[in-house]
Design a protein around this motif. Structure first.
Motif, mmCIF file in Angstrom:
data_model
loop_
_atom_site.group_PDB
_atom_site.id
_atom_site.type_symbol
_atom_site.label_atom_id
_atom_site.label_comp_id
_atom_site.label_asym_id
_atom_site.label_seq_id
_atom_site.Cartn_x
_atom_site.Cartn_y
_atom_site.Cartn_z
ATOM 1 N N ARG A 113 43.324 44.526 32.308
ATOM 2 C CA ARG A 113 41.997 45.104 32.544
ATOM 3 C C ARG A 113 40.959 44.231 31.849
ATOM 4 O O ARG A 113 41.097 43.895 30.679
ATOM 5 N N TRP A 114 39.943 43.879 32.616
ATOM 6 C CA TRP A 114 38.859 43.048 32.105
ATOM 7 C C TRP A 114 37.634 43.889 31.801
ATOM 8 O O TRP A 114 37.383 44.902 32.453
ATOM 9 N N GLY A 115 36.844 43.428 30.845
ATOM 10 C CA GLY A 115 35.523 43.981 30.604
ATOM 11 C C GLY A 115 34.515 43.126 31.358
ATOM 12 O O GLY A 115 34.619 41.896 31.357
ATOM 13 N N ILE A 116 33.573 43.763 32.022
ATOM 14 C CA ILE A 116 32.562 43.040 32.792
ATOM 15 C C ILE A 116 31.324 42.852 31.920
ATOM 16 O O ILE A 116 30.777 43.829 31.392
ATOM 17 N N THR A 117 30.891 41.607 31.782
ATOM 18 C CA THR A 117 29.650 41.297 31.062
ATOM 19 C C THR A 117 28.798 40.382 31.941
ATOM 20 O O THR A 117 29.317 39.684 32.819
ATOM 21 N N ARG A 118 27.501 40.400 31.701
ATOM 22 C CA ARG A 118 26.615 39.446 32.359
ATOM 23 C C ARG A 118 26.670 38.149 31.561
ATOM 24 O O ARG A 118 26.807 38.182 30.333
ATOM 25 N N LYS A 119 26.583 37.022 32.239
ATOM 26 C CA LYS A 119 26.581 35.740 31.528
ATOM 27 C C LYS A 119 25.457 35.742 30.501
ATOM 28 O O LYS A 119 24.356 36.208 30.778
ATOM 29 N N SER A 164 25.583 37.458 27.722
ATOM 30 C CA SER A 164 25.667 38.694 26.935
ATOM 31 C C SER A 164 27.130 39.081 26.766
ATOM 32 O O SER A 164 27.917 38.906 27.683
ATOM 33 N N ASN A 165 27.474 39.593 25.614
ATOM 34 C CA ASN A 165 28.844 40.042 25.379
ATOM 35 C C ASN A 165 28.986 41.554 25.588
ATOM 36 O O ASN A 165 30.061 42.112 25.436
ATOM 37 N N GLU A 166 27.877 42.223 25.924
ATOM 38 C CA GLU A 166 27.881 43.679 26.101
ATOM 39 C C GLU A 166 28.516 44.065 27.426
ATOM 40 O O GLU A 166 28.144 43.544 28.475
ATOM 41 N N LEU A 167 29.455 44.998 27.362
ATOM 42 C CA LEU A 167 30.130 45.455 28.568
ATOM 43 C C LEU A 167 29.198 46.290 29.438
ATOM 44 O O LEU A 167 28.398 47.077 28.939
ATOM 45 N N ILE A 168 29.364 46.118 30.760
ATOM 46 C CA ILE A 168 28.643 46.952 31.719
ATOM 47 C C ILE A 168 29.634 47.676 32.633
ATOM 48 O O ILE A 168 29.235 48.472 33.477
ATOM 49 N N GLY A 169 30.917 47.400 32.469
ATOM 50 C CA GLY A 169 31.957 48.049 33.262
ATOM 51 C C GLY A 169 33.313 47.433 32.969
ATOM 52 O O GLY A 169 33.427 46.540 32.124
ATOM 53 N N THR A 170 34.313 47.924 33.668
ATOM 54 C CA THR A 170 35.668 47.397 33.510
ATOM 55 C C THR A 170 36.348 47.372 34.874
ATOM 56 O O THR A 170 35.938 48.083 35.793
ATOM 57 N N LEU A 171 37.378 46.564 34.987
ATOM 58 C CA LEU A 171 38.201 46.561 36.189
ATOM 59 C C LEU A 171 39.521 45.884 35.907
ATOM 60 O O LEU A 171 39.633 45.102 34.967
ATOM 61 N N GLY A 172 40.514 46.249 36.690
ATOM 62 C CA GLY A 172 41.795 45.596 36.496
ATOM 63 C C GLY A 172 42.923 46.258 37.253
ATOM 64 O O GLY A 172 42.723 47.174 38.051
ATOM 65 N N TYR A 173 44.124 45.752 36.972
ATOM 66 C CA TYR A 173 45.344 46.174 37.649
ATOM 67 C C TYR A 173 46.204 47.061 36.762
ATOM 68 O O TYR A 173 46.336 46.812 35.562
ATOM 69 N N TYR A 174 46.802 48.059 37.377
ATOM 70 C CA TYR A 174 47.796 48.905 36.716
ATOM 71 C C TYR A 174 48.880 49.219 37.730
ATOM 72 O O TYR A 174 48.787 48.802 38.893
ATOM 73 N N GLY A 221 41.700 49.349 39.758
ATOM 74 C CA GLY A 221 40.725 50.358 39.378
ATOM 75 C C GLY A 221 39.503 49.676 38.795
ATOM 76 O O GLY A 221 39.593 48.556 38.281
ATOM 77 N N TYR A 222 38.369 50.332 38.877
ATOM 78 C CA TYR A 222 37.130 49.724 38.405
ATOM 79 C C TYR A 222 36.082 50.801 38.153
ATOM 80 O O TYR A 222 36.165 51.918 38.665
ATOM 81 N N ASP A 223 35.109 50.453 37.335
ATOM 82 C CA ASP A 223 33.999 51.352 36.999
ATOM 83 C C ASP A 223 32.829 50.490 36.555
ATOM 84 O O ASP A 223 33.029 49.381 36.062
ATOM 85 N N LEU A 224 31.627 50.988 36.767
ATOM 86 C CA LEU A 224 30.437 50.209 36.453
ATOM 87 C C LEU A 224 29.318 51.126 35.988
ATOM 88 O O LEU A 224 29.138 52.216 36.542
ATOM 89 N N ASP A 225 28.575 50.677 34.990
ATOM 90 C CA ASP A 225 27.402 51.403 34.510
ATOM 91 C C ASP A 225 26.456 51.616 35.703
ATOM 92 O O ASP A 225 26.123 50.660 36.412
ATOM 93 N N PRO A 226 26.032 52.852 35.947
ATOM 94 C CA PRO A 226 25.155 53.126 37.091
ATOM 95 C C PRO A 226 23.871 52.297 37.127
ATOM 96 O O PRO A 226 23.314 52.084 38.208
ATOM 97 N N ALA A 227 23.419 51.795 35.992
ATOM 98 C CA ALA A 227 22.216 50.948 35.971
ATOM 99 C C ALA A 227 22.417 49.669 36.786
ATOM 100 O O ALA A 227 21.442 49.025 37.178
ATOM 101 N N TYR A 228 23.671 49.309 37.061
ATOM 102 C CA TYR A 228 23.981 48.073 37.790
ATOM 103 C C TYR A 228 24.475 48.329 39.210
ATOM 104 O O TYR A 228 24.832 47.392 39.922
ATOM 105 N N TRP A 229 24.498 49.586 39.637
ATOM 106 C CA TRP A 229 24.921 49.908 40.998
ATOM 107 C C TRP A 229 23.952 49.289 42.002
ATOM 108 O O TRP A 229 22.753 49.194 41.758
#
Length: 189
Positions: free
Chosen positions: A71-77, A79-89, A101-109
């Motif tokens: 599972r990866w954390g999603i960041t904008r280039k 910035s190290n702050e996460l805005i979501g996650t996604l990955g394999y299980y 599976g994946y999820d994203l902060d609604p501010a970035y939808w």
């Protein structure tokens, strides 16, 4: 993919998909207590920071260490702050399949962030993990996610009736899959 190696950081035009650590527990707690995020995932968020750390370790850190998912954390280039996650299980190495599976902060939808992130992760799954099949199970009421996987070439396989229970209601899930030959040849049936 061997968990004994370094965590595979991925980069796209706008994003860095990085390793999630216990230092991300506050993000995890806030993120999975956001009503909009939780509604799409159909599971309740952690009750406190201690529970967030335990869930973070179980769902995001240990699968890579144990070589059973990633599972990866999603960041904008930049910035190290996460805005979501996604990955394999549910990675089955013998059958060469996994669930995504994946999820994203609604501010970035609506900004193409998850399309971009998933593109990189699908490529990694097929090319580095040797997957032949990637499956997505999505809440039938999550219209954004249903559209997203269709845009990426996933095919609907069926409805899993009343598979989830959320906020006192049984909810249907929809099963989608993407096969390696479909991904390599987008026009393939």
């Amino acid at each position: 993919m061997k968990a004994s190696g370094r965590f595979p950081q991925l980069e796209t035009t706008r994003l860095v998909l990085r390793e999630i650590t216990l230092n991300d527990a506050e993000f995890y707690f806030r993120h999975f207590n956001n009503e909009k995020v939780v509604e799409g995932c159909c599971f309740p968020g952690p009750k406190n920071l201690k529970a967030a750390k335990e869930e973070l370790e179980f769902y995001c850190i240990n699968p890579f260490k144990d070589n059973r998912g990633i599972r990866w954390g999603i960041t904008r280039k930049g910035s190290n702050e996460l805005i979501g996650t996604l990955g394999y299980y549910e990675w089955n190495k013998t059958a060469r399949r996994a669930e995504i599976g994946y999820d994203l902060d609604p501010a970035y939808w609506g900004q193409g962030v998850m399309t971009e992130a998933l593109g990189a992760v699908l490529k990694f799954g097929f090319e580095q993990m040797g997957l032949n099949r990637i499956q997505a199970i999505i809440d039938s009421e999550n219209a954004r996610s249903l559209k997203l996987v269709c845009r990426l070439g996933f095919k609907k396989e069926g409805v899993l009736r009343q598979r989830s229970h959320f906020k006192g209601q049984f909810r249907d899930d929809v099963c989608f899959s993407l096969l390696k030959n479909e991904w390599q040849n987008p026009g393939a049936k």
